[in-house]
Write a protein that holds these residues in place. Structure first.
Motif, short mmCIF file in Angstrom:
data_model
loop_
_atom_site.label_atom_id
_atom_site.label_comp_id
_atom_site.label_asym_id
_atom_site.label_seq_id
_atom_site.Cartn_x
_atom_site.Cartn_y
_atom_site.Cartn_z
N ALA A 172 0.81 -1.22 0.00
CA ALA A 172 0.00 0.00 0.00
C ALA A 172 0.85 1.27 0.00
CB ALA A 172 -0.92 0.00 1.22
N ASN A 228 -0.51 6.60 0.16
CA ASN A 228 -1.18 5.39 0.64
C ASN A 228 -2.13 4.91 -0.45
OD1 ASN A 228 -2.66 3.42 1.90
ND2 ASN A 228 -3.28 4.67 3.66
N ARG A 229 -1.78 3.79 -1.07
CA ARG A 229 -2.59 3.24 -2.16
C ARG A 229 -3.53 2.15 -1.66
NH1 ARG A 229 2.59 2.15 -5.98
NH2 ARG A 229 2.86 0.65 -4.30
N GLY A 230 -3.54 1.94 -0.34
CA GLY A 230 -4.34 0.86 0.23
C GLY A 230 -5.73 1.30 0.65
N LYS A 231 -6.38 0.47 1.47
CA LYS A 231 -7.76 0.71 1.91
C LYS A 231 -7.84 1.02 3.40
CE LYS A 231 -9.63 -2.27 -1.74
NZ LYS A 231 -10.46 -3.47 -2.04
N ALA A 232 -6.69 1.12 4.05
CA ALA A 232 -6.66 1.44 5.49
C ALA A 232 -5.57 2.48 5.72
CB ALA A 232 -6.37 0.17 6.31
N ALA A 255 -6.30 6.32 3.64
CA ALA A 255 -6.36 5.48 2.44
C ALA A 255 -6.65 6.34 1.22
CB ALA A 255 -7.44 4.42 2.61
N GLY A 256 -5.90 6.06 0.14
CA GLY A 256 -6.10 6.78 -1.11
C GLY A 256 -5.58 8.21 -1.11
#
Length: 694
Positions: free
Chosen positions: A598, A616-620, A648-649
């Motif tokens: 991420a 942050n390329r993750g979901k958390a 996230a994002g």
């Protein structure tokens, strides 16, 4: 100025004057000359260039322990595939660290001056280099490769470095022996033998059968342009006068020697040296002079400048006489005898110190000559002695620079001291150079171009002008002569001690010349999941990057020269990656992580800051930690460490200032929530001004 900067600058000043406070080894005439202000006028103020190429010493072997250079305390030392440092060279079941010659001499009851030579062949050089991993030194050369000298052993060399400018990124031109390296100094390249083989060995020394190299030398170009030049060499010169092995000069030699029964210069002068009395020697030399009379005007000039030798032991005296008589040419090539050559099989550091002392004294005894002269003291190759810095090599596919499936150069680092009124101050210059850089300096100074130098060499190596400062200089204190040369007691090979420890480099820093590089690199993931290493260079000269694949991303280390932008695409071999990208002057980027991780990081360098974009390329959420690994006082580490929470994002850019550290940085970035993620960023931000070493 911040406290850390004051401490660092005090370290520079104290280190530069520390050795001189107890007396140095420069000629008194030179000390007096240094008190005078150098002339203005830039490169045009130089009227004479003197080139003294000595034999067979590596940079670490001589200067690994010197303060403020890229030596044994190098933060950017390569890590081997085994996980060990490049200084821990494998030797079967054990490793060998660099060890001092002095300690080995005491243990083995030998003289430190008379260590023996090691393998320095084309094949031996390739084994030590080992595709760029630099882990074959002991197996290719024996454990003696790791022996090194210190200031106590070679005080004149160290004093020259402390007084003038030392280059710590100067490389031999090719991983092999004397002749191919000297080809680069004399002509800008080493081409091919008559049989089609690349000239990577000492084939030229078989003078009786060798036809001579067919391409032109730079000396011939100077001659044609009307620029005066001269080779100073003795009846016995260890076959180091490389110009004798070029076809033009071999033809002149044959013509001159036609009535003497010889066909090449070394055979004739061997007869002169071995003459049973002065009468026989006189007859031989008279026959030589008769042969000179048969030459055309052009041939005679080339003979007198390139092939004429002076009696053994008279090189320095002849040079000094020309200085005194106002006859010093624009370009002088000094080729000492075997005894003074510094070659570890026949000479010693103290022999070389003596010839260097005499040459510098000859110049400084005539201050008006000295103040318009630049002296280059370099070494043709490393002999087989260890150096830890991987040399830049061309990318695969460069036909001009490859032979037998491996690059012809650059070779191992060797010492280079630039001695002149415009290099005073105890500086280090870390621009990449090789022997063709000497030719390029002459090119820039005289306007006479050398077309033999290939495009890649011109891309990767500079022209040595960055070692000079034509605007200011620094005076240095008192001096005394070098010690006596010890009685020869036999050659020997140093053995490492049973109990080993990593050598300690002299403490303190060194003034540093500004460099023409501004490298940066980061890792990007495309929409299709491909990982690409993005390379950037904001400097005015191309920067050489190398990638070391610790997770087998590539079969061998990769190389690329980048003027502005470049890239590598990582093959899709596994989910994890672990590699390091290095560049000039201690530049380093370490990349560890998962392809689908991420966390992401990109960087941008300004004049005194690095802008770090944490993504942050993750979901958390992720929590990034940015902390210094060096160049910061231990008490300041906690203050400089930063923790950044990224949703996230999302992404966030922070600035990391390097002003207090004079542009140097060593930073680690990790991410809680992306366990495998780690980045390390190391290097120096250039701003066009002189700085200090890292």
């Amino acid at each position: 100025m911040a406290e850390i900067s004051r401490r660092r600058m005090m370290a520079v000043g104290g280190g530069a004057l520390g050795a001189a406070a107890v007396g140095s080894f420069l000629p008194p005439s030179l000390q007096e000359a240094l008190a005078r202000t150098p002339p203005k006028g830039g490169l045009g103020a130089i009227e004479h260039v003197v080139i003294l190429m000595q034999e067979n010493r590596s940079f670490d072997h001589y200067f690994g322990s010197l303060r403020g250079v890229r030596g044994f305390s190098d933060r950017n030392a390569l890590r081997l595939p085994s996980g060990r440092s490049v200084f821990e060279q494998p030797a079967g079941p054990r490793t060998v660290l660099p060890f001092p010659v002095r300690e080995a001499a005491a243990a083995q009851r030998k003289d430190i001056q008379y260590i023996g030579a090691l393998d320095h062949s084309w094949s031996g050089g390739a084994k030590a280099w080992h595709d760029g991993w630099m882990d074959g030194w002991v197996t290719a050369k024996t454990a003696a490769t790791m022996a090194y000298y210190t200031r106590e052993d070679i005080p004149l060399h160290y004093e020259l470095a402390d007084t003038f400018t030392v280059c710590d990124a100067y490389h031999s031109s090719i991983h092999t022996s004397t002749s191919p390296n000297r080809n680069h100094l004399w002509s800008g390249k080493t081409g091919f033998e008559a049989n089609g083989k690349r000239a990577v060995d000492n084939d030229a020394y078989d003078e009786g059968r060798h036809p001579g190299y067919g391409w032109s030398t730079y000396a011939e170009r100077l001659e044609k342009a009307g620029v005066s030049w001269q080779t100073y060499t003795e009846w016995e010169n260890f076959t180091d006068n490389q110009i004798e092995f070029f076809a033009t000069f071999k033809a002149i030699a044959r013509k001159v020697l036609a009535r003497t029964g010889h066909t090449y210069m070394e055979a004739f002068y061997a007869k002169v040296r071995d003459a049973k009395d002065e009468a026989e020697r006189g007859r031989l030399l008279a026959a030589l002079d008769d042969g000179v009379k048969t030459l055309s005007r052009r041939e005679r000039s080339l003979f007198e400048r390139g092939l004429r030798r002076v009696p053994t032991g008279k090189l320095a005296e002849t040079f000094a006489a020309d200085v005194a008589d106002g006859k010093l040419p624009r370009v002088s090539y000094l080729v000492p005898s075997a005894l003074d050559s510094e070659h570890p099989s026949v000479s010693s550091p103290v022999h070389s110190a003596t010839i260097v002392y005499k040459i510098l004294d000859a110049l400084a005894s005539h201050p008006e000559v000295w103040r318009r002269t630049a002296v280059f003291i370099n070494y043709d190759e490393n002999d087989g002695f260890f150096d830890h810095v991987p040399p830049p090599v061309p990318a695969a596919g460069n036909q001009e620079e490859y032979w037998e499936g491996r690059p012809t150069g650059l070779g191992a680092r060797v010492p280079m001291l630039v001695v002149s009124p415009w290099t005073v101050g105890g500086y280090v210059c870390s621009e990449v150079f090789d022997h063709t850089s000497v030719v390029r300096f002459l090119e820039k100074w005289t306007g006479v171009r050398e077309p033999n130098i290939g495009d890649w060499r011109r891309t990767v190596a500079g022209d040595l002008t960055s070692a000079f400062d034509f605007h200011r200089g620094y005076r240095q204190p008192e001096v005394e002569q070098p010690g006596e040369i010890p009685v020869f007691s036999g050659r020997w090979q140093p053995k490492p001690p049973e109990k080993q420890s990593m050598p300690v480099q002299e403490p303190g820093l060194r003034r540093a010349r500004p460099l023409p590089y501004q490298p940066d690199a980061d890792l990007k993931r495309a929409k299709d999941g491909t990982l690409k290493v993005r390379l950037r260079n904001g400097g005015r000269r191309s920067a050489h990057f190398a990638l070391y694949p610790y997770a087998a991303e590539f079969p061998v280390p990769q190389h690329q020269d980048v003027a502005h932008e470049g890239s590598w695409a990582l093959p899709e071999k596994s989910d994890a990656y672990h590699f390091t990208v290095t560049g000039p002057n201690g530049f380093r980027r370490e990349f560890v992580g998962q392809r689908e991780g991420a966390a992401a990081l990109s960087s941008a360098i300004t004049r005194r800051e690095i802008h770090l974009t944490l993504a942050n390329r993750g979901k958390a959420p992720l929590v990034f930690t940015v902390r210094p690994l060096g160049y910061v006082e231990e008490a300041d580490v906690r203050r400089r460490t930063r923790t950044v929470r990224i949703k996230a994002g999302s992404s966030r850019t922070i600035a990391w200032a390097t002003g207090d550290e004079r542009g140097w940085y060593d930073i680690e970035v990790t991410a809680e929530g992306d366990k495998g993620f780690r980045r390390r960023l190391m290097g120096h931000i250039e701003n066009g001004r002189a700085s200090v070493s890292g």
